[in-house]
Design a protein around this motif. Structure first.
Motif, PDB file in Angstrom:
ATOM      1  N   PRO A 120       0.828  -1.209   0.000  1.00 23.01           N
ATOM      2  CA  PRO A 120       0.000   0.000   0.000  1.00 23.01           C
ATOM      3  C   PRO A 120       0.861   1.256   0.000  1.00 23.01           C
ATOM      4  CG  PRO A 120       0.124  -0.910   2.194  1.00 23.01           C
ATOM      5  CD  PRO A 120       0.863  -1.868   1.309  1.00 23.01           C
ATOM      6  N   LEU A 121       0.196   2.371  -0.287  1.00 24.62           N
ATOM      7  CA  LEU A 121       0.887   3.658  -0.355  1.00 24.62           C
ATOM      8  C   LEU A 121       0.061   4.726   0.345  1.00 24.62           C
ATOM      9  CD1 LEU A 121       3.133   5.527  -1.673  1.00 24.62           C
ATOM     10  CD2 LEU A 121       1.432   5.944  -3.469  1.00 24.62           C
TER      11      LEU A 121
ATOM     12  N   LEU B 225      -3.324  14.294 -11.398  1.00 28.07           N
ATOM     13  CA  LEU B 225      -3.973  13.076 -10.931  1.00 28.07           C
ATOM     14  C   LEU B 225      -5.308  13.382 -10.248  1.00 28.07           C
ATOM     15  CD1 LEU B 225      -0.889  11.304  -9.317  1.00 28.07           C
ATOM     16  CD2 LEU B 225      -1.791  10.994 -11.630  1.00 28.07           C
ATOM     17  N   PHE B 226      -5.277  14.254  -9.260  1.00 27.21           N
ATOM     18  CA  PHE B 226      -6.463  14.585  -8.479  1.00 27.21           C
ATOM     19  C   PHE B 226      -6.416  16.061  -8.099  1.00 27.21           C
ATOM     20  CE2 PHE B 226      -7.744  10.246  -7.792  1.00 27.21           C
ATOM     21  CZ  PHE B 226      -6.555   9.525  -7.732  1.00 27.21           C
TER      22      PHE B 226
ATOM     23  N   GLN C 208      -6.934   5.137 -12.539  1.00 25.07           N
ATOM     24  CA  GLN C 208      -5.695   4.429 -12.266  1.00 25.07           C
ATOM     25  C   GLN C 208      -5.764   3.755 -10.925  1.00 25.07           C
ATOM     26  OE1 GLN C 208      -2.800   7.659 -12.185  1.00 25.07           O
ATOM     27  NE2 GLN C 208      -4.512   8.920 -11.574  1.00 25.07           N
ATOM     28  N   ASN C 209      -4.630   3.332 -10.496  1.00 25.81           N
ATOM     29  CA  ASN C 209      -4.496   2.531  -9.297  1.00 25.81           C
ATOM     30  C   ASN C 209      -4.397   3.384  -8.042  1.00 25.81           C
ATOM     31  OD1 ASN C 209      -4.007   0.076  -7.926  1.00 25.81           O
ATOM     32  ND2 ASN C 209      -1.820   0.536  -7.881  1.00 25.81           N
TER      33      ASN C 209
ATOM     34  N   LYS D 283      -3.963   0.943  -2.695  1.00 24.16           N
ATOM     35  CA  LYS D 283      -4.074  -0.298  -1.928  1.00 24.16           C
ATOM     36  C   LYS D 283      -2.989  -1.287  -2.337  1.00 24.16           C
ATOM     37  CE  LYS D 283      -9.031   0.030  -1.085  1.00 24.16           C
ATOM     38  NZ  LYS D 283     -10.373  -0.593  -1.301  1.00 24.16           N
ATOM     39  N   LYS D 284      -2.673  -1.292  -3.631  1.00 22.27           N
ATOM     40  CA  LYS D 284      -1.644  -2.211  -4.148  1.00 22.27           C
ATOM     41  C   LYS D 284      -0.861  -1.517  -5.245  1.00 22.27           C
ATOM     42  CE  LYS D 284      -3.927  -6.656  -3.252  1.00 22.27           C
ATOM     43  NZ  LYS D 284      -4.390  -7.937  -3.853  1.00 22.27           N
ATOM     44  N   LEU D 285       0.386  -1.238  -4.975  1.00 19.78           N
ATOM     45  CA  LEU D 285       1.203  -0.523  -5.941  1.00 19.78           C
ATOM     46  C   LEU D 285       1.589  -1.397  -7.126  1.00 19.78           C
ATOM     47  CD1 LEU D 285       3.562   1.466  -3.567  1.00 19.78           C
ATOM     48  CD2 LEU D 285       1.966   2.459  -5.215  1.00 19.78           C
ATOM     49  N   LEU D 286       1.686  -0.747  -8.286  1.00 23.52           N
ATOM     50  CA  LEU D 286       2.176  -1.365  -9.502  1.00 23.52           C
ATOM     51  C   LEU D 286       3.531  -0.751  -9.849  1.00 23.52           C
ATOM     52  CD1 LEU D 286      -1.106  -1.011 -11.592  1.00 23.52           C
ATOM     53  CD2 LEU D 286      -0.383  -3.018 -10.263  1.00 23.52           C
ATOM     54  N   LEU D 287       4.292  -1.459 -10.679  1.00 26.44           N
ATOM     55  CA  LEU D 287       5.569  -0.903 -11.124  1.00 26.44           C
ATOM     56  C   LEU D 287       5.366   0.449 -11.813  1.00 26.44           C
ATOM     57  CD1 LEU D 287       7.389  -4.058 -12.580  1.00 26.44           C
ATOM     58  CD2 LEU D 287       8.005  -2.783 -10.511  1.00 26.44           C
TER      59      LEU D 287
END
Lengths: 113, 111
Positions: free
Chosen positions: A18-19, A47-48, A62-63, A79-83
């Motif tokens: 998570p982040l 982004l926001f 996006q994530n 909740k779940k980081l991506l590369l």
């Protein structure tokens, strides 16, 4: 005077973790708040943004997600980081109703491994 | 989509020379701003020019805006090594809360 604080400055996180990045503004009330991401050697991607507590506008599906639990606090989460979430994340604020420039935080360098 | 596009992407000049960077955008704007970013740092606001203005000065900076061509230029006179940075333009349409940034010009001033 107004100041903006963004932390941490650097972060290395594993894929799937998570982040939470936090940004706070001092010395003003009801600011417009923004999260941008900058890929290496590239421009800024919005982004926001938020014009008030609990009001979040998402620019890119996006994530990631954002929240504004208090007037001068803006949080970027995953909740779940991506590369592909790796990058330089910048928080910014500007006065509501004005057409002044942004004031940016110092940024967070996120590396997802 | 990217609203602003800076040109050139990279620029290398000698100290004391003038540096000119250009920005083109696509839609009608309320104002246009220029920012500077030192490597690995946040952006710093340099100057804002409104849609009804054609030219603006701030110290060694001169910004022009041509709304008919949807373009702006940033001139840095008598450049210094400390001016080495990336420079971005950002535009906002009327009534919007958000600024869209260009891709930036990387300026290198050689001492």
């Amino acid at each position: 005077s107004q100041t903006i604080h963004q932390w941490p400055a650097t972060l290395v996180q594993p894929v799937g973790s998570p982040l939470s990045l936090e940004c706070t503004v001092e010395g003003t009330s009801n600011p417009n708040l923004y999260w941008y991401r900058q890929a290496a050697g590239r421009g800024l991607q919005l982004l926001f943004y938020s014009v008030g507590i609990g009001q979040i506008s998402s620019e890119v599906p996006q994530n990631l997600s954002a929240s504004r639990p208090q007037d001068r606090q803006f949080i970027l989460s995953s909740k779940k980081l991506l590369l592909s979430d790796s990058g330089f994340y910048l928080c910014a604020w500007r006065r509501t109703g004005g057409d002044e420039g942004y004031t940016f935080g110092s940024g967070t360098r996120l590396t997802v491994v | 989509s990217q609203q602003g596009e800076e040109d050139p992407q990279a620029l290398s000049i000698q100290e004391g020379e003038n540096a000119t960077m250009n920005c083109s955008y696509k839609t009608s704007i309320n104002n246009l701003q220029w920012y500077r970013q030192n490597s690995g740092r946040g952006l710093v606001h340099l100057i804002l020019i409104r849609s009804n203005e054609r030219e603006k000065h701030s110290g060694r900076l001169r910004v022009t805006l041509d709304t008919s061509k949807k373009s702006s230029s940033l001139l840095i006179t008598a450049s210094r090594a400390a001016d080495t940075a990336s420079y971005f333009c950002a535009t906002a349409g009327s009534g919007t809360y958000k600024y869209i940034f260009g891709t930036g010009t990387r300026l290198k001033v050689l001492a």
